[in-house]
Design an enzyme around this catalytic site. Structure first.
Site, PDB file in Angstrom:
ATOM      1  CG  HIS A  83      -1.861  -1.167   1.252  1.00  0.00           C
ATOM      2  ND1 HIS A  83      -2.619  -1.477   2.359  1.00  0.00           N
ATOM      3  CD2 HIS A  83      -2.153  -2.111   0.325  1.00  0.00           C
ATOM      4  CE1 HIS A  83      -3.331  -2.565   2.106  1.00  0.00           C
ATOM      5  NE2 HIS A  83      -3.061  -2.965   0.883  1.00  0.00           N
ATOM      6  CG  HIS A  99      -7.370  -3.461  -2.002  1.00  0.00           C
ATOM      7  ND1 HIS A  99      -6.921  -2.407  -1.228  1.00  0.00           N
ATOM      8  CD2 HIS A  99      -6.591  -4.527  -1.656  1.00  0.00           C
ATOM      9  CE1 HIS A  99      -5.947  -2.814  -0.447  1.00  0.00           C
ATOM     10  NE2 HIS A  99      -5.725  -4.102  -0.694  1.00  0.00           N
ATOM     11  CG  ASP A 151      -3.088  -5.328  -2.984  1.00  0.00           C
ATOM     12  OD1 ASP A 151      -2.782  -4.395  -2.225  1.00  0.00           O
ATOM     13  OD2 ASP A 151      -3.859  -6.258  -2.658  1.00  0.00           O
ATOM     14  CG  HIS A 156       0.226  -9.763  -2.309  1.00  0.00           C
ATOM     15  ND1 HIS A 156       0.371  -8.463  -2.741  1.00  0.00           N
ATOM     16  CD2 HIS A 156      -0.785  -9.744  -1.394  1.00  0.00           C
ATOM     17  CE1 HIS A 156      -0.504  -7.688  -2.120  1.00  0.00           C
ATOM     18  NE2 HIS A 156      -1.218  -8.445  -1.307  1.00  0.00           N
TER      19      HIS A 156
END
Length: 336
Positions: free
Chosen positions: A63, A232, A236, A264
């Protein structure tokens, strides 16, 4: 490298010394924000550093790094006190954007001085497609003249409140990161939240730092943005791709990046694949796009620059002595 993260013991005061008082050989571990430092088996967030030593690693970096990437900061030192975890705050990137924008960002200069000649920022434009997959999840980059990011998610099997979503963002056409993506909070389902908590994760989290789905409805509505979960994921992705940045060079490559059901771990795999393409000569250096221009109060008189140095330590590029060593890419720095 860009940026560089330094962990400090809680007893040390980050405000007690000048911003330029730190060399590269301090006691506090220093972790380059680089694809080389990404840990394997990323689950909840991106974690950098030594996977075998919690004192030499830092987590939840995406973030803050997304905010710095969007604001054009490719060279900074981030000091983290306590547990080696970037604070989750409200689960979005907006607090980082807000406070960085309040003080502004200092321009990089050729000689590292405040009054030196500014240096144009660059970006990589890949010459051919790049794709990584994991099951039915994938991330692909298709050559294009501008940066475009598209993300698809499918959580129908967990919660119809989240369901299937697609969101796309072209920074030069669709509005600023701070307005379009930064407010999008992290999200999860209630069973996942309970499982993470029992496993010892998210101890510092509250109901306000995530959008939580419970079956067919959100437990803590409303969404702050349309398709907030998908936005979001775009946030990321920007943060994880910022690990490709270096002083004077943005991280997110130019091209149309399409991601589907990724996370991720796949972001990290994709970033390393892009790095391999760049090192193989399959990319062209082009002028970087201007995503935002945030200059602090009194920037023209130097006030904004001084404030930026105090808050975003090292926003200027260093070119000699310890200053240069602190921002050099890991493969070029003696001793790592």
């Amino acid at each position: 490298s860009a940026p560089r993260i330094m962990l400090r013991r809680k007893s040390e005061s980050a405000l007690a010394e000048r911003a330029d008082a730190f060399g590269v050989d301090g006691e506090s571990p220093r972790i380059p924000a680089s694809t080389d430092q990404t840990q394997p088996s990323l689950r909840l967030s991106t974690r950098l550093g030594d996977a075998g030593d919690a004192q030499k690693s830092v987590g939840t970096t995406e973030h803050l790094l997304a905010a710095l990437e969007a604001l054009g900061v490719d060279n900074a030192r981030i000091e983290v006190e306590g547990t080696g975890e970037i604070p989750i705050l409200d689960g979005s990137a907006y607090p980082f954007c807000y406070h960085a924008a309040r003080v502004g960002v200092a321009k990089a200069t050729a000689d590292g001085s405040v009054e030196g000649a500014s240096v144009e920022r660059s970006a990589w434009r890949l010459d051919e497609p790049v794709t990584v997959t994991q099951g039915d999840a994938f991330i692909s980059l298709y050559p294009d003249a501008v940066t475009k990011l598209t993300y698809g998610i499918d959580f129908t099997y967990k919660s119809r409140a989240i369901g299937k979503q697609w969101e796309s963002w072209t920074p030069t056409e669709d509005g600023r990161f701070a307005d379009v993506l930064a407010r999008a909070r992290t999200f999860a389902t209630m069973p996942d939240i309970m499982a993470y908590f029992r496993a010892g994760y998210i101890k510092g989290g509250t109901e306000h730092c995530a959008l939580i789905a419970n079956g067919d409805a959100f437990w803590n509505p409303p969404m702050l943005l349309p398709n907030e979960p998908a936005r979001h994921k775009l946030l990321d992705l920007v943060g994880d791709l910022s690990l490709l940045a270096e002083p004077g060079h943005v991280g997110v490559p130019v091209g149309h990046i399409v991601a589907y059901k990724a996370g991720h771990e796949l972001h990290a795999k994709f970033a390393k694949k892009v790095r391999e393409a760049i090192e193989a000569g399959k990319a062209t250096r082009v002028p970087a796009e201007m995503w935002a221009r945030e200059e602090g109060p009194g920037h023209g008189e130097g006030g904004g620059r001084r404030a930026a140095e105090a808050v975003l330590v090292g926003a200027r590029r260093g070119v000699d002595g310890e200053r240069a060593q602190a921002v050099r890419r890991p493969r070029d720095a003696a001793g790592g």
